[in-house]
Design a protein around this motif. Structure first.
Motif, PDB file in Angstrom:
ATOM      1  N   GLU A  52       0.933  -1.010   0.037  1.00 38.19           N
ATOM      2  CA  GLU A  52      -0.043  -0.131  -0.024  1.00 38.19           C
ATOM      3  C   GLU A  52       0.822   1.326  -0.014  1.00 38.19           C
ATOM      4  O   GLU A  52       0.511   2.170  -0.706  1.00 38.19           O
ATOM      5  N   ARG A  53       2.186   1.239   0.932  1.00 43.61           N
ATOM      6  CA  ARG A  53       2.866   2.441   0.890  1.00 43.61           C
ATOM      7  C   ARG A  53       3.551   2.670  -0.526  1.00 43.61           C
ATOM      8  O   ARG A  53       3.496   3.695  -0.984  1.00 43.61           O
ATOM      9  N   ASN A  54       4.097   1.468  -1.117  1.00 43.62           N
ATOM     10  CA  ASN A  54       4.933   1.472  -2.279  1.00 43.62           C
ATOM     11  C   ASN A  54       4.114   1.811  -3.376  1.00 43.62           C
ATOM     12  O   ASN A  54       4.581   2.694  -4.387  1.00 43.62           O
ATOM     13  N   ARG A  55       3.061   1.148  -3.580  1.00 39.75           N
ATOM     14  CA  ARG A  55       2.067   1.393  -4.775  1.00 39.75           C
ATOM     15  C   ARG A  55       1.188   2.633  -4.599  1.00 39.75           C
ATOM     16  O   ARG A  55       0.420   2.946  -5.504  1.00 39.75           O
ATOM     17  N   GLY A  56       0.885   3.301  -3.578  1.00 45.48           N
ATOM     18  CA  GLY A  56      -0.240   3.949  -3.186  1.00 45.48           C
ATOM     19  C   GLY A  56      -1.738   3.680  -3.469  1.00 45.48           C
ATOM     20  O   GLY A  56      -2.292   4.542  -4.122  1.00 45.48           O
ATOM     21  N   VAL A  57      -1.721   2.398  -2.889  1.00 45.52           N
ATOM     22  CA  VAL A  57      -3.302   2.000  -3.192  1.00 45.52           C
ATOM     23  C   VAL A  57      -3.615   1.393  -2.048  1.00 45.52           C
ATOM     24  O   VAL A  57      -2.846   0.885  -1.282  1.00 45.52           O
ATOM     25  N   ALA A  58      -4.868   1.395  -1.702  1.00 44.78           N
ATOM     26  CA  ALA A  58      -5.337   0.614  -0.459  1.00 44.78           C
ATOM     27  C   ALA A  58      -5.903  -0.789  -0.866  1.00 44.78           C
ATOM     28  O   ALA A  58      -6.727  -0.803  -1.901  1.00 44.78           O
ATOM     29  N   LEU A  59      -5.395  -1.772  -0.419  1.00 47.30           N
ATOM     30  CA  LEU A  59      -6.092  -3.203  -0.735  1.00 47.30           C
ATOM     31  C   LEU A  59      -7.282  -3.527   0.047  1.00 47.30           C
ATOM     32  O   LEU A  59      -7.487  -2.881   1.252  1.00 47.30           O
ATOM     33  N   PRO A  60      -8.227  -4.133  -0.378  1.00 52.82           N
ATOM     34  CA  PRO A  60      -9.478  -4.316   0.399  1.00 52.82           C
ATOM     35  C   PRO A  60      -9.153  -5.036   1.651  1.00 52.82           C
ATOM     36  O   PRO A  60      -8.389  -5.855   2.026  1.00 52.82           O
ATOM     37  N   ALA A  61     -10.051  -4.600   2.587  1.00 53.29           N
ATOM     38  CA  ALA A  61      -9.906  -5.285   3.994  1.00 53.29           C
ATOM     39  C   ALA A  61      -9.791  -6.724   4.030  1.00 53.29           C
ATOM     40  O   ALA A  61      -9.136  -7.416   4.744  1.00 53.29           O
ATOM     41  N   GLU A  62     -10.472  -7.308   3.200  1.00 52.42           N
ATOM     42  CA  GLU A  62     -10.347  -8.846   2.959  1.00 52.42           C
ATOM     43  C   GLU A  62      -9.239  -9.621   2.475  1.00 52.42           C
ATOM     44  O   GLU A  62      -9.118 -10.877   2.655  1.00 52.42           O
ATOM     45  N   ALA A  63      -8.454  -8.635   2.060  1.00 50.94           N
ATOM     46  CA  ALA A  63      -7.175  -9.245   1.650  1.00 50.94           C
ATOM     47  C   ALA A  63      -6.318 -10.079   2.728  1.00 50.94           C
ATOM     48  O   ALA A  63      -5.433 -10.822   2.419  1.00 50.94           O
ATOM     49  N   GLN A  64      -6.508  -9.326   4.005  1.00 52.23           N
ATOM     50  CA  GLN A  64      -6.025  -9.981   5.179  1.00 52.23           C
ATOM     51  C   GLN A  64      -6.211 -11.228   5.653  1.00 52.23           C
ATOM     52  O   GLN A  64      -5.597 -12.298   6.352  1.00 52.23           O
ATOM     53  N   GLU A  65      -7.386 -11.772   4.900  1.00 52.03           N
ATOM     54  CA  GLU A  65      -8.047 -12.849   5.241  1.00 52.03           C
ATOM     55  C   GLU A  65      -7.665 -13.898   4.140  1.00 52.03           C
ATOM     56  O   GLU A  65      -7.792 -15.245   4.325  1.00 52.03           O
ATOM     57  N   ILE A  66      -7.246 -13.497   3.134  1.00 50.09           N
ATOM     58  CA  ILE A  66      -6.772 -14.617   1.947  1.00 50.09           C
ATOM     59  C   ILE A  66      -5.566 -15.571   2.593  1.00 50.09           C
ATOM     60  O   ILE A  66      -4.639 -15.054   3.217  1.00 50.09           O
ATOM     61  N   ARG A  67      -5.851 -16.781   2.373  1.00 49.47           N
ATOM     62  CA  ARG A  67      -4.701 -17.643   2.628  1.00 49.47           C
ATOM     63  C   ARG A  67      -3.938 -18.486   1.602  1.00 49.47           C
ATOM     64  O   ARG A  67      -2.925 -18.531   1.852  1.00 49.47           O
ATOM     65  N   SER A  68      -4.308 -18.342   0.170  1.00 48.24           N
ATOM     66  CA  SER A  68      -3.800 -18.778  -0.803  1.00 48.24           C
ATOM     67  C   SER A  68      -2.763 -17.594  -1.443  1.00 48.24           C
ATOM     68  O   SER A  68      -3.525 -16.412  -1.645  1.00 48.24           O
ATOM     69  N   VAL A  69      -1.750 -17.790  -1.604  1.00 43.51           N
ATOM     70  CA  VAL A  69      -0.651 -16.857  -2.215  1.00 43.51           C
ATOM     71  C   VAL A  69      -1.125 -16.622  -3.587  1.00 43.51           C
ATOM     72  O   VAL A  69      -1.231 -15.346  -4.034  1.00 43.51           O
ATOM     73  N   GLN A  70      -1.432 -17.381  -4.337  1.00 46.55           N
ATOM     74  CA  GLN A  70      -2.151 -17.110  -5.736  1.00 46.55           C
ATOM     75  C   GLN A  70      -3.227 -16.202  -5.880  1.00 46.55           C
ATOM     76  O   GLN A  70      -3.345 -15.177  -6.373  1.00 46.55           O
ATOM     77  N   GLU A  71      -4.309 -16.583  -4.950  1.00 45.64           N
ATOM     78  CA  GLU A  71      -5.400 -15.476  -4.673  1.00 45.64           C
ATOM     79  C   GLU A  71      -5.030 -14.302  -4.209  1.00 45.64           C
ATOM     80  O   GLU A  71      -5.769 -13.132  -4.657  1.00 45.64           O
ATOM     81  N   PHE A  72      -4.013 -14.106  -3.245  1.00 45.49           N
ATOM     82  CA  PHE A  72      -3.649 -12.859  -2.800  1.00 45.49           C
ATOM     83  C   PHE A  72      -2.945 -11.957  -3.811  1.00 45.49           C
ATOM     84  O   PHE A  72      -3.525 -10.880  -4.069  1.00 45.49           O
ATOM     85  N   LEU A  73      -2.282 -12.585  -4.835  1.00 43.17           N
ATOM     86  CA  LEU A  73      -1.809 -12.216  -6.020  1.00 43.17           C
ATOM     87  C   LEU A  73      -2.618 -11.565  -6.911  1.00 43.17           C
ATOM     88  O   LEU A  73      -2.624 -10.586  -7.595  1.00 43.17           O
ATOM     89  N   SER A  74      -3.955 -12.477  -7.110  1.00 46.13           N
ATOM     90  CA  SER A  74      -5.036 -12.004  -8.015  1.00 46.13           C
ATOM     91  C   SER A  74      -5.647 -10.937  -7.379  1.00 46.13           C
ATOM     92  O   SER A  74      -5.985  -9.872  -8.288  1.00 46.13           O
ATOM     93  N   THR A  75      -5.932 -10.805  -6.060  1.00 39.83           N
ATOM     94  CA  THR A  75      -6.765  -9.755  -5.632  1.00 39.83           C
ATOM     95  C   THR A  75      -5.779  -8.301  -5.574  1.00 39.83           C
ATOM     96  O   THR A  75      -6.267  -7.424  -6.114  1.00 39.83           O
ATOM     97  N   LEU A  76      -4.474  -8.598  -5.471  1.00 44.68           N
ATOM     98  CA  LEU A  76      -3.714  -7.306  -5.551  1.00 44.68           C
ATOM     99  C   LEU A  76      -3.651  -6.816  -6.832  1.00 44.68           C
ATOM    100  O   LEU A  76      -3.807  -5.764  -7.267  1.00 44.68           O
TER     101      LEU A  76
END
Length: 84
Positions: A52-76
């Protein structure tokens, strides 16, 4: 993919530098979880904050709940794409 997309290599480098756990992208499967890598929710929160700091964008709150690395990358990348 746009030039602002995060790659799996970039994510693994950030995870490694933030957690101190060496993560090799070649060893990750589609179902690999953060738990599989030995990363807890606090480590993920640190990575989210860095992105968030480096890209200047806020990730959705549910990003903290993602367990899969691939799913996190897709959400990002979805979030980065919408912010572009």
């Amino acid at each position: 993919m746009s030039g602002s997309d995060f790659t799996m290599d970039e994510l693994c480098e950030l995870l490694s530098s933030s957690s101190g756990v060496r993560i090799d992208p070649a060893e990750l499967g589609a179902a690999t979880t953060f738990d599989d890598l030995g990363l807890d929710s606090l480590a993920l929160l640190g990575v989210i904050t860095a992105i968030e700091r480096n890209r200047g964008v806020a990730l959705p709150a549910e990003a903290q709940e993602i367990r899969s690395v691939q799913e996190f990358l897709s959400t990002l990348n979805d979030t980065l794409g919408k912010a572009a």
